[in-house]
Design a protein around this motif. Structure first.
Motif, PDB file in Angstrom:
ATOM      1  N   GLU A 306       0.825  -1.209   0.000  1.00 35.74           N
ATOM      2  CA  GLU A 306       0.000   0.000   0.000  1.00 35.74           C
ATOM      3  C   GLU A 306       0.859   1.258   0.000  1.00 35.74           C
ATOM      4  O   GLU A 306       0.581   2.231  -0.699  1.00 35.74           O
ATOM      5  CB  GLU A 306      -0.944  -0.004   1.201  1.00 35.74           C
ATOM      6  CG  GLU A 306      -1.997  -1.096   1.155  1.00 35.74           C
ATOM      7  CD  GLU A 306      -3.300  -0.684   1.820  1.00 35.74           C
ATOM      8  OE1 GLU A 306      -3.837   0.374   1.451  1.00 35.74           O
ATOM      9  OE2 GLU A 306      -3.782  -1.418   2.701  1.00 35.74           O
ATOM     10  N   SER A 312      -1.666   3.900  -1.372  1.00 38.29           N
ATOM     11  CA  SER A 312      -2.928   3.949  -0.624  1.00 38.29           C
ATOM     12  C   SER A 312      -2.645   3.990   0.882  1.00 38.29           C
ATOM     13  O   SER A 312      -1.501   3.874   1.325  1.00 38.29           O
ATOM     14  CB  SER A 312      -3.803   2.746  -0.976  1.00 38.29           C
ATOM     15  OG  SER A 312      -3.074   1.532  -0.892  1.00 38.29           O
ATOM     16  N   ASP A 326      -9.817  -1.430  -1.027  1.00 41.52           N
ATOM     17  CA  ASP A 326      -8.551  -1.400  -1.770  1.00 41.52           C
ATOM     18  C   ASP A 326      -8.245  -2.727  -2.451  1.00 41.52           C
ATOM     19  O   ASP A 326      -7.797  -2.750  -3.604  1.00 41.52           O
ATOM     20  CB  ASP A 326      -7.397  -1.027  -0.827  1.00 41.52           C
ATOM     21  CG  ASP A 326      -7.537   0.386  -0.271  1.00 41.52           C
ATOM     22  OD1 ASP A 326      -8.349   1.146  -0.817  1.00 41.52           O
ATOM     23  OD2 ASP A 326      -6.829   0.705   0.695  1.00 41.52           O
ATOM     24  N   PRO A 338      -6.461   2.300  -6.001  1.00 41.17           N
ATOM     25  CA  PRO A 338      -7.101   2.382  -4.688  1.00 41.17           C
ATOM     26  C   PRO A 338      -6.918   3.726  -3.978  1.00 41.17           C
ATOM     27  O   PRO A 338      -7.525   3.969  -2.949  1.00 41.17           O
ATOM     28  CB  PRO A 338      -6.421   1.265  -3.891  1.00 41.17           C
ATOM     29  CG  PRO A 338      -5.088   1.110  -4.539  1.00 41.17           C
ATOM     30  CD  PRO A 338      -5.322   1.366  -5.989  1.00 41.17           C
TER      31      PRO A 338
END
Length: 343
Positions: A306, A312, A326, A338
């Motif tokens: 992420e 994200s 996500d 995402p």
């Protein structure tokens, strides 16, 4: 600085048709002047870290109005050299801005960026230069009044103006600012430690960092070695470490264009090393290692993916609040972003 003079000369016009010359003004007096009434609407800088081009513009405006009242009585443009080390997070800067920037390396190997800023007296745009070349312009607010300071300073009546030469002397476009030491936020703390003689990077050489693993590894460690024009990367694990690890690689910390280089299972091994052939001919190369089994928001995507790959929020299942988790966006075909609303 000659390049800056050339750019300013090409992009601006002077009083009575003369070309403005660029000079370095050494000003020993600092006058603190409230400039909120004259600012262009840019947000103030919070906690000392510049996170957008508008915050950088805000610093420029502050410098303009600090030095405007004590600038020499001349038609020439004077540059104030701001030598403060300013941490910057480039993530939200325009791509057009960051892609044109070049860094200078300090003696400890830290990347420093020099940005010169001035106000175009014709368009009233804020102009940014790097290495003497224009890289970006910001339009002024629709209600921006470049003569607001003059009106307040000299208590001018409505419709009254200063004479031509004095109006130019006290025009904010008369002051340019050279920010000589913008440093990526990720390096700021280490840079300050280096200034105190506490740096862990004393053996750093320009554009390459050579590190070796200690006799006893107590934490997850990433090492980089350069020998015979080959770059060897190694990940070392402490005793009993069994967590899987992702290794990401990037060629620019400004664009944060990380890609997943490899995934390593640490079960039964104490180290993993390899030659990164792609780094041999690259002017800059960066690596980061992180555990790949941590899922703070339990959305099925590791925190490391992420943070480095998708951009994200590892603490939010739906980072962009578009109603799609996500992991759903990443699993779509084709995948969606995402960190960017899709509905």
């Amino acid at each position: 600085m000659k390049n800056n003079a050339r750019c300013l000369k090409l992009l601006t016009n002077g009083y009575k048709g003369k070309t403005m010359e660029l000079k370095i003004g050494i000003i020993l007096t600092v006058l603190i002047l409230g400039c909120s009434a004259f600012a262009k609407g840019s947000p103030p800088v919070k906690d000392g870290v510049v996170r957008s081009i508008y915050e950088l513009e805000s610093l420029f405006v502050e410098q303009q109005y600090q030095f405007l009242p004590i600038s020499p009585p001349s038609e020439e443009v004077y540059v104030h050299s701001n030598e403060a080390v300013i941490p910057v997070n480039w993530k939200k800067f325009p791509k057009k801005f960051t892609k044109q920037m070049y860094a200078e390396m300090d003696t400890n190997g830290y990347p420093m960026y020099r940005i010169s800023v001035y106000e175009d007296p014709i368009t009233r745009q804020t102009v940014f230069l790097n290495s003497g070349y224009e890289i970006y312009r910001l339009d002024a607010e629709a209600d921006y009044d470049p003569y607001a300071w003059q009106k307040e300073k000299f208590a001018l009546e409505r419709g009254q103006k200063l004479d031509g030469l004095r109006q130019w002397i006290y025009d904010p476009a008369h002051i340019a600012v050279d920010f000589v030491a913008l440093i990526p936020e990720v390096f700021h703390a280490d840079y300050l430690a280096a200034q105190k003689g506490e740096s862990l990077f004393e053996t750093m050489v320009p554009m390459a960092m050579a590190m070796s693993a200690p006799a006893v590894v107590t934490n997850l460690m990433l090492t980089i070695g350069v020998e015979s024009n080959e770059v060897e990367v190694g990940v070392y694990f402490p005793s009993g470490y069994t967590n899987p690890v992702d290794v990401f690689v990037s060629t620019s910390l400004m664009d944060r264009d990380w890609s997943l280089f490899t995934n390593i299972s640490s079960v039964g091994i104490s180290e993993s090393t390899w030659i990164d052939e792609a780094a041999t001919n690259a002017p800059t190369h960066f690596w980061v290692a992180a555990r790949s089994d941590v899922h703070s928001d339990e959305d099925g995507i590791s925190d490391s993916l992420e943070i480095y790959l998708y951009g994200s929020n590892p603490d939010d299942r739906d980072s962009d609040d578009d109603g799609l988790d996500d992991d759903v966006e990443v699993g779509n075909f084709p995948p969606t972003n995402p960190s960017n609303g899709d509905r």
